[in-house]
Motif scaffolding. Structure first.
Motif, PDB file in Angstrom:
ATOM      1  N   UNK A   1       0.713  -1.158   0.078  1.00  0.00           N
ATOM      2  CA  UNK A   1      -0.033   0.080   0.079  1.00  0.00           C
ATOM      3  C   UNK A   1       0.912   1.367  -0.015  1.00  0.00           C
TER       4      UNK A   1
ATOM      5  N   UNK B   1       1.816  10.203  -3.353  1.00  0.00           N
ATOM      6  CA  UNK B   1       1.534  10.693  -1.839  1.00  0.00           C
ATOM      7  C   UNK B   1       2.544   9.784  -1.203  1.00  0.00           C
ATOM      8  N   UNK B   2       3.299  10.689  -0.107  1.00  0.00           N
ATOM      9  CA  UNK B   2       4.168  10.409   0.457  1.00  0.00           C
ATOM     10  C   UNK B   2       3.692   9.993   2.221  1.00  0.00           C
ATOM     11  N   UNK B   3       3.559   8.854   2.376  1.00  0.00           N
ATOM     12  CA  UNK B   3       3.093   8.209   3.701  1.00  0.00           C
ATOM     13  C   UNK B   3       4.229   7.616   4.466  1.00  0.00           C
ATOM     14  N   UNK B   4       4.036   7.613   5.793  1.00  0.00           N
ATOM     15  CA  UNK B   4       5.200   6.688   6.462  1.00  0.00           C
ATOM     16  C   UNK B   4       4.367   5.708   7.524  1.00  0.00           C
ATOM     17  N   UNK B   5       5.215   4.681   7.950  1.00  0.00           N
ATOM     18  CA  UNK B   5       4.783   3.931   8.907  1.00  0.00           C
ATOM     19  C   UNK B   5       3.223   3.386   8.768  1.00  0.00           C
ATOM     20  N   UNK B   6       3.002   2.815   7.280  1.00  0.00           N
ATOM     21  CA  UNK B   6       1.815   2.232   6.972  1.00  0.00           C
ATOM     22  C   UNK B   6       1.713   0.873   7.750  1.00  0.00           C
ATOM     23  N   UNK B   7       0.654   0.734   8.468  1.00  0.00           N
ATOM     24  CA  UNK B   7       0.183  -0.504   8.866  1.00  0.00           C
ATOM     25  C   UNK B   7      -1.419  -0.952   8.629  1.00  0.00           C
ATOM     26  N   UNK B   8      -1.712  -2.252   8.710  1.00  0.00           N
ATOM     27  CA  UNK B   8      -3.024  -2.619   8.797  1.00  0.00           C
ATOM     28  C   UNK B   8      -3.494  -3.370   9.794  1.00  0.00           C
TER      29      UNK B   8
ATOM     30  N   UNK C   1      -8.824  -1.848   8.397  1.00  0.00           N
ATOM     31  CA  UNK C   1      -8.158  -0.700   8.892  1.00  0.00           C
ATOM     32  C   UNK C   1      -6.780  -0.438   8.244  1.00  0.00           C
TER      33      UNK C   1
ATOM     34  N   UNK D   1       1.735   6.955  -6.709  1.00  0.00           N
ATOM     35  CA  UNK D   1       0.914   7.919  -7.036  1.00  0.00           C
ATOM     36  C   UNK D   1       1.145   9.376  -6.701  1.00  0.00           C
TER      37      UNK D   1
ATOM     38  N   UNK E   1      -3.550   2.267   8.739  1.00  0.00           N
ATOM     39  CA  UNK E   1      -3.107   3.465   9.289  1.00  0.00           C
ATOM     40  C   UNK E   1      -1.703   3.947   8.588  1.00  0.00           C
ATOM     41  N   UNK E   2      -1.506   5.038   8.706  1.00  0.00           N
ATOM     42  CA  UNK E   2      -0.299   5.605   8.207  1.00  0.00           C
ATOM     43  C   UNK E   2      -0.097   7.096   9.035  1.00  0.00           C
ATOM     44  N   UNK E   3       1.024   7.528   8.744  1.00  0.00           N
ATOM     45  CA  UNK E   3       1.402   8.979   9.224  1.00  0.00           C
ATOM     46  C   UNK E   3       1.793   9.483   7.933  1.00  0.00           C
TER      47      UNK E   3
ATOM     48  N   UNK F   1       2.333   1.702  -3.406  1.00  0.00           N
ATOM     49  CA  UNK F   1       1.460   2.158  -4.327  1.00  0.00           C
ATOM     50  C   UNK F   1       1.166   3.726  -4.094  1.00  0.00           C
ATOM     51  N   UNK F   2       0.866   4.217  -3.050  1.00  0.00           N
ATOM     52  CA  UNK F   2       0.791   5.369  -2.653  1.00  0.00           C
ATOM     53  C   UNK F   2       1.916   6.386  -3.156  1.00  0.00           C
TER      54      UNK F   2
END
Lengths: 84, 84
Positions: free
Chosen positions: A23, A32-39, B42, A30, B44-46, A26-27
Motif C-alpha cells: 500500500x 502520496x508520501x506516507x510513512x509507518x503504514x500498517x494494517x 483498517x 501515485x 493506518x499511516x502517518x 502504491x501510494x
C-alpha cells in the motif's frame, strides 16, 4: 443478553507486513508520501450469553483457537451490551 | 506537522462478505454460536502536511484512487495530530 463483540487483530511489532508495504509503495507511485503504514483486521459479531464474564471467556477462547494466531498476532477485544 | 491517519473500510450493506461467512461457519463448527459476523479493514499511516484541511483532502483522494473501491466499500477517515 446480546453483546456486540469487536476483535482487533494486528501483526506483532517486528513482523513483516507485505500488505502495508505494498500500500505504501502504491501510494508513493501515485505521488502520496506516507510513512509507518500498517494494517489492522477487525472482526465483529454478536453473541447471546448470560453475563459479560461468560462472553469475555468465550471470545478469548475463539481468539486463541481460530480468530488469531497468537504467535504472530496481537489482539484486543472490546465487548458492549446491546440495547433491547 | 505530522498527522496520524486511520482509514476504516467495510463492504457496503447488502454486499456478500465471504470472509465473514467463513469465520461464522468455522466458529459454529467449533461450537460457538455467533451472529451478524462482519469484517472491517483498517489502514493506518502517518503523513506530513501543513494543515488538517490539506490532510483531509489528500486522504480523501487516496481513498478514491487506491485504498477503497467506492462501488462496494464504505469508508471512514479519522485524522489526529501527532505530538512533537
Amino acid at each position: 443478553m446480546k453483546f456486540h463483540v469487536e476483535v482487533r487483530i494486528k501483526l506483532k511489532k517486528g513482523m513483516l507486513n507485505p500488505e502495508a508495504s505494498t500500500i505504501q509503495r502504491a501510494l508513493a507511485l501515485l505521488g502520496y508520501s506516507v510513512e509507518d503504514t500498517d494494517t489492522i483486521d477487525i472482526i465483529t459479531f454478536t453473541v447471546d450469553e448470560d453475563s459479560l464474564e461468560a462472553v469475555e471467556k468465550e471470545v478469548e477462547d475463539m481468539c486463541q483457537r481460530l480468530l488469531c494466531n497468537p504467535v504472530i498476532h496481537d489482539y484486543e477485544v472490546s465487548i458492549s451490551e446491546m440495547e433491547g
